[in-house]
Design a protein around this motif. Sequence first.
Motif, short mmCIF file in Angstrom:
data_model
loop_
_atom_site.label_atom_id
_atom_site.label_comp_id
_atom_site.label_asym_id
_atom_site.label_seq_id
_atom_site.Cartn_x
_atom_site.Cartn_y
_atom_site.Cartn_z
N ARG A 1 0.83 -1.22 0.00
CA ARG A 1 0.00 0.00 0.00
C ARG A 1 0.85 1.26 0.00
O ARG A 1 0.38 2.33 -0.37
CB ARG A 1 -0.95 0.00 1.20
N GLU B 1 -4.35 2.74 -8.29
CA GLU B 1 -4.48 3.96 -7.48
C GLU B 1 -3.45 5.01 -7.89
O GLU B 1 -3.77 6.19 -8.01
CB GLU B 1 -4.32 3.60 -6.00
N LEU B 2 -2.22 4.57 -8.13
CA LEU B 2 -1.17 5.50 -8.56
C LEU B 2 -1.46 6.06 -9.94
O LEU B 2 -1.21 7.23 -10.21
CB LEU B 2 0.20 4.80 -8.55
N GLU C 1 -4.39 6.53 -11.19
CA GLU C 1 -5.52 7.45 -11.08
C GLU C 1 -5.16 8.74 -10.35
O GLU C 1 -5.56 9.83 -10.76
CB GLU C 1 -6.68 6.77 -10.33
N HIS C 2 -4.38 8.63 -9.27
CA HIS C 2 -4.13 9.80 -8.41
C HIS C 2 -2.72 10.37 -8.54
O HIS C 2 -2.43 11.40 -7.93
CB HIS C 2 -4.39 9.43 -6.95
N GLU D 1 -4.03 -3.24 -7.40
CA GLU D 1 -4.85 -2.17 -6.84
C GLU D 1 -4.01 -0.93 -6.54
O GLU D 1 -4.43 0.20 -6.80
CB GLU D 1 -5.57 -2.65 -5.57
N ARG D 2 -2.80 -1.14 -5.99
CA ARG D 2 -1.93 0.00 -5.71
C ARG D 2 -1.51 0.68 -7.02
O ARG D 2 -1.48 1.91 -7.10
CB ARG D 2 -0.69 -0.44 -4.92
N LYS D 3 -1.20 -0.11 -8.03
CA LYS D 3 -0.82 0.45 -9.33
C LYS D 3 -1.96 1.27 -9.91
O LYS D 3 -1.74 2.39 -10.39
CB LYS D 3 -0.44 -0.68 -10.30
N CYS E 1 5.72 -0.92 -8.54
CA CYS E 1 4.65 -1.94 -8.50
C CYS E 1 5.00 -3.09 -9.45
O CYS E 1 4.85 -4.26 -9.09
CB CYS E 1 3.31 -1.33 -8.87
#
Length: 157
Positions: free
Chosen positions: A62, A102-103, A105-106, A98-100, A70
């Motif tokens: 996370r 998120e990165l 997107e944000h 999921e972490r990838k 990632c």
Amino acid sequence: MAREGVTMPATNQHNEQASATPNPFPEPALEYGENPARFLVEELSVDDGEGTSGELMLARIRGLETIELCGFWLAVERALANKESREPRERVERAIRERKAELEEHGEGLAQTEMTPADRRAVAAERDAESVAVLVDEGGEEVSWSRQSGAAVGASR
């Protein structure tokens, strides 16, 4: 980026775990400054109060800061699975994906309250440009970095 000749903590520690920790990709581990196998060798199981249950590994995932990192973690999970003649763990792969996402997107980096990715980059650039040491002359007065002759590092900010 790590410098040439710098050893990874997991492979340079003087304990049994360090000697048993695999490092399937030593060159990228030096480049990224970490060996994900340190975390990925953990088992994922129900926590019975007798130690970790893979939560440290999932917390580290996370905290991955870049999309490229990632990908490196995913490659290490797959290499460890191959070495152990097993399939990569779905829960680990899912956490990395999921972490990838998120990165993507944000933005890369660790999210900070009320800061956009552009804000985080600007703050990081400002921090990198600011010196953490102050030069002082023989009398203890601050000296600009352009006047380094006869100055010594006196204190950290």
